[in-house]
Design a protein around this motif. Structure first.
Motif, PDB file in Angstrom:
ATOM      1  N   SER A  51       0.804  -1.216   0.000  1.00  0.00           N
ATOM      2  CA  SER A  51       0.000   0.000   0.000  1.00  0.00           C
ATOM      3  C   SER A  51       0.840   1.271   0.000  1.00  0.00           C
ATOM      4  O   SER A  51       0.509   2.250   0.654  1.00  0.00           O
ATOM      5  CB  SER A  51      -0.962   0.008   1.206  1.00  0.00           C
ATOM      6  N   ASP A  52       1.957   1.273  -0.738  1.00  0.00           N
ATOM      7  CA  ASP A  52       2.737   2.487  -0.899  1.00  0.00           C
ATOM      8  C   ASP A  52       2.049   3.407  -1.901  1.00  0.00           C
ATOM      9  O   ASP A  52       1.445   2.962  -2.869  1.00  0.00           O
ATOM     10  CB  ASP A  52       4.145   2.159  -1.412  1.00  0.00           C
ATOM     11  N   ILE A  53       2.150   4.728  -1.671  1.00  0.00           N
ATOM     12  CA  ILE A  53       1.645   5.709  -2.611  1.00  0.00           C
ATOM     13  C   ILE A  53       2.747   6.728  -2.851  1.00  0.00           C
ATOM     14  O   ILE A  53       3.458   7.117  -1.921  1.00  0.00           O
ATOM     15  CB  ILE A  53       0.348   6.380  -2.129  1.00  0.00           C
ATOM     16  N   TYR A  75      -2.249   1.410  -9.429  1.00  0.00           N
ATOM     17  CA  TYR A  75      -3.261   2.421  -9.719  1.00  0.00           C
ATOM     18  C   TYR A  75      -2.560   3.765  -9.883  1.00  0.00           C
ATOM     19  O   TYR A  75      -1.442   3.969  -9.379  1.00  0.00           O
ATOM     20  CB  TYR A  75      -4.258   2.556  -8.564  1.00  0.00           C
ATOM     21  N   TYR A  76      -3.202   4.678 -10.551  1.00  0.00           N
ATOM     22  CA  TYR A  76      -2.688   6.044 -10.536  1.00  0.00           C
ATOM     23  C   TYR A  76      -3.845   7.026 -10.537  1.00  0.00           C
ATOM     24  O   TYR A  76      -4.980   6.698 -10.904  1.00  0.00           O
ATOM     25  CB  TYR A  76      -1.715   6.301 -11.692  1.00  0.00           C
ATOM     26  N   GLN A 442      -4.230  13.291  -0.650  1.00  0.00           N
ATOM     27  CA  GLN A 442      -3.487  12.070  -0.970  1.00  0.00           C
ATOM     28  C   GLN A 442      -4.040  10.875  -0.201  1.00  0.00           C
ATOM     29  O   GLN A 442      -4.225   9.789  -0.774  1.00  0.00           O
ATOM     30  CB  GLN A 442      -2.006  12.266  -0.642  1.00  0.00           C
ATOM     31  N   GLU A 443      -4.323  11.063   1.077  1.00  0.00           N
ATOM     32  CA  GLU A 443      -4.892   9.972   1.869  1.00  0.00           C
ATOM     33  C   GLU A 443      -6.292   9.602   1.382  1.00  0.00           C
ATOM     34  O   GLU A 443      -6.685   8.433   1.400  1.00  0.00           O
ATOM     35  CB  GLU A 443      -4.940  10.384   3.345  1.00  0.00           C
ATOM     36  N   LYS A 446      -5.954   7.385  -1.592  1.00  0.00           N
ATOM     37  CA  LYS A 446      -5.659   6.018  -1.155  1.00  0.00           C
ATOM     38  C   LYS A 446      -6.925   5.289  -0.727  1.00  0.00           C
ATOM     39  O   LYS A 446      -7.117   4.106  -1.034  1.00  0.00           O
ATOM     40  CB  LYS A 446      -4.655   6.028   0.002  1.00  0.00           C
ATOM     41  N   TYR A 506      -0.451  10.709  -8.511  1.00  0.00           N
ATOM     42  CA  TYR A 506      -0.102   9.736  -7.493  1.00  0.00           C
ATOM     43  C   TYR A 506      -0.084   8.350  -8.133  1.00  0.00           C
ATOM     44  O   TYR A 506      -0.933   8.018  -8.955  1.00  0.00           O
ATOM     45  CB  TYR A 506      -1.143   9.728  -6.365  1.00  0.00           C
ATOM     46  N   TYR A 508      -0.062   4.373  -6.917  1.00  0.00           N
ATOM     47  CA  TYR A 508      -0.397   3.579  -5.730  1.00  0.00           C
ATOM     48  C   TYR A 508      -0.209   2.108  -6.052  1.00  0.00           C
ATOM     49  O   TYR A 508      -0.720   1.616  -7.062  1.00  0.00           O
ATOM     50  CB  TYR A 508      -1.841   3.860  -5.344  1.00  0.00           C
ATOM     51  N   LYS A 510      -0.658  -1.755  -4.603  1.00  0.00           N
ATOM     52  CA  LYS A 510      -1.337  -2.547  -3.579  1.00  0.00           C
ATOM     53  C   LYS A 510      -1.450  -3.998  -4.019  1.00  0.00           C
ATOM     54  O   LYS A 510      -1.870  -4.262  -5.132  1.00  0.00           O
ATOM     55  CB  LYS A 510      -2.743  -1.992  -3.308  1.00  0.00           C
TER      56      LYS A 510
END
Length: 510
Positions: A51-53, A75-76, A442-443, A446, A506, A508, A510
């Motif tokens: 789960s890095d972004i 994902y982006y 950003q959060e 996510k 961003y 992401y 996962k």
């Protein structure tokens, strides 16, 4: 443990209930984006945990991800941080890359479209003209002569009240009191076509009086108290309502056919801060001539008789607007429309169980609209559309479920700030954190990618389009990393080969 909104709330059918401002103060968006850059840099990032972004700045042309990637999904997202629409020619997307499995795109589940009723609801605006002085003066005391208070008798006490007869016309009409308590008075305009019997008027008014009295102290505890003073001069002097209004400082709920639009759509409820100004005040942009000079908000009689639960929830919504004007605008911190509406929907959300309103008649019904077409409006944009309200609620509901609940709302209302600064400051105060507003966005991105609440509809928009102003976003499922691959290079492109410096991206994993 933080609990994402998108895990905790089921997808509900959305009723087309729209909140438009009485007087729109939002700036029109422009597709012109003057600051354009050409991305030139390539970066490599090692993936160390689930789960890095990652933030991809406007100078980055490609990004290589390395590490334990096999089987993970990439994902982006693109986010417009400016107050202008970013034209699609400057919107970046992932043009090519490696290690994407053939069946990696999110499949689109065909779902029957939810039926949407053809009505909307109008909520209050912040009418706040410029005073002659730079700041409003201290409130006067209430020791002067007072107007004679009404003797309250249900079905007998009458009063003339200014009401809206169209979107830009008002008339003073006779109303009769049909319910009251220590907290509020409930009036019905005498010639109302829908509440046309004394029994029906008494029934609806009694429900409103009881429900409103129930949530009144709770809303005060979280959101603050509405002012007992109204503006009495163009310098910003204030006068106690006991001196001016024959209902004193009690809240008045007025039921009638708002805008005379009958059953053709129309309006659930409204609050106008014009009622917080004395008639006759001549400002540069308006002369006050239709103020009821006290605490008033208005509920539509057609919806009171056909969708009672919606209007019960609207009691909390409109009351928050009154408090917001008192707490924020009257202290020089006027909220923008999106922020104000978000707080009113959160007031409905927090009062839902107390009011015994079903999810289908609460703001939670907006989540489906967010999932289906969030990209049509900015998260912090107000354009009076259904989408604007759905996005504002989704963001606000996520905030309170992850960063402090009612305590967070109380801090937002009491911290002497407004808008993005208010949100970030309140989150940090409650959580001991140091988020910027962009960090919170950003959060939120996510949370939208949370597979525990996997909704293919959120990735359904496969076109690269203009991105709405004020934190408009689009979300893409790039794909699953193929077997045996532990390095993926993402190449970013746009139709023009350039991008807006106000566009954040961003990535992401996962």
């Amino acid at each position: 443990m933080k609990k994402s909104l998108f895990v905790s709330i089921a997808v509900l059918s959305l009723t087309a209930c729209q909140f438009a401002e009485l007087e729109d103060q939002a700036e029109s968006a422009s597709t012109t984006q003057p600051v354009i850059v050409t991305p030139e840099n390539s970066n490599t990032i090692s993936i160390n945990k689930e789960s890095d972004i990652f933030v991809v700045d406007s100078a980055t042309s490609s990004l290589t991800l390395t590490g334990n990637l096999e089987g993970k999904t990439i994902y982006y997202a693109a986010v417009n941080t400016t107050n202008r629409v970013i034209s699609n020619e400057y919107v970046r997307y992932v043009a090519s890359g490696n290690a994407r499995s053939a069946a990696s795109y999110a499949s689109i589940i065909e779902e029957e479209e939810s039926a949407e009723d053809e009505f909307n609801t109008t909520s209050g605006m912040d009418f706040f003209p410029e005073f002659e002085s730079s700041s409003s003066r201290a409130a006067g005391d209430s020791s002067g002569s007072k107007v004679k208070k009404l003797t309250l008798k249900n079905g007998e006490t009458t009063k003339k009240i200014f009401v809206s007869t169209s979107s830009n016309a008002y008339e003073k009409k006779a109303a009769t009191l049909y319910a009251f308590n220590e907290i509020c008075n409930v009036w019905v305009i005498n010639d109302d076509p829908f509440l046309n019997t004394a029994a029906k008027r008494s029934e609806i008014a009694s429900i409103y009086a009881q429900k409103f009295a129930l949530v009144y102290p709770m809303i005060h505890k979280i959101f603050g108290k509405e002012s007992d003073f109204l503006y009495s001069s163009i310098r910003g002097d204030k006068q106690h309502m006991n001196e001016v209004n024959d209902t004193g400082s009690k809240v008045n709920i007025v039921i009638y056919d708002l805008y005379n639009d009958g059953s053709r759509g129309g309006t659930l409820g409204l609050f106008s801060s014009m009622d917080y100004y004395k008639n006759g005040l001549a400002f540069s942009n308006v002369t006050v001539s239709r103020s009821n000079e006290g605490k008033f908000f208005y509920i539509d009689s057609y919806f009171a008789t056909t969708l009672l639960d919606y209007t019960v929830s609207t009691l909390a919504h409109e009351f928050q607007h009154m408090i917001n004007f008192s707490v924020k605008a009257m202290n020089g911190k006027a909220s923008d429309s999106n922020f104000n509406e978000m707080l009113s929907m959160l007031c409905e959300d927090l009062m839902q169980d107390v009011l015994k309103v079903d999810d289908a008649y609460s703001p939670k019904n907006r989540i489906r609209k967010f999932l289906e077409s969030y990209y049509k409006a900015g998260i912090r944009e107000y354009d009076s559309t259904l989408q604007s309200y759905a996005n504002a609620y989704a963001f606000g509901a996520w905030l309170i479920r992850n960063y402090g609940g009612a305590a967070l709302v109380k801090e937002m209302m009491s911290n002497g700030k407004a808008n993005n600064d208010c949100i970030a400051s309140a989150v940090n105060s409650i959580n001991g954190s140091s988020y910027s507003f962009n960090d919170l966005i950003q959060e939120f991105v996510k949370a939208c990618f949370n597979q525990k609440f996997y909704s293919p509809r959120i990735f359904e928009n496969n076109q690269i389009t203009d991105i709405a102003s004020s934190y408009g976003i689009f979300l893409k499922n790039y794909g699953r990393v193929a077997k045996g691959e532990n390095s993926v290079t993402l190449n970013f492109a746009s139709e023009s080969g350039k991008t807006s410096s106000g566009l954040l991206m961003y990535v992401y994993v996962k």
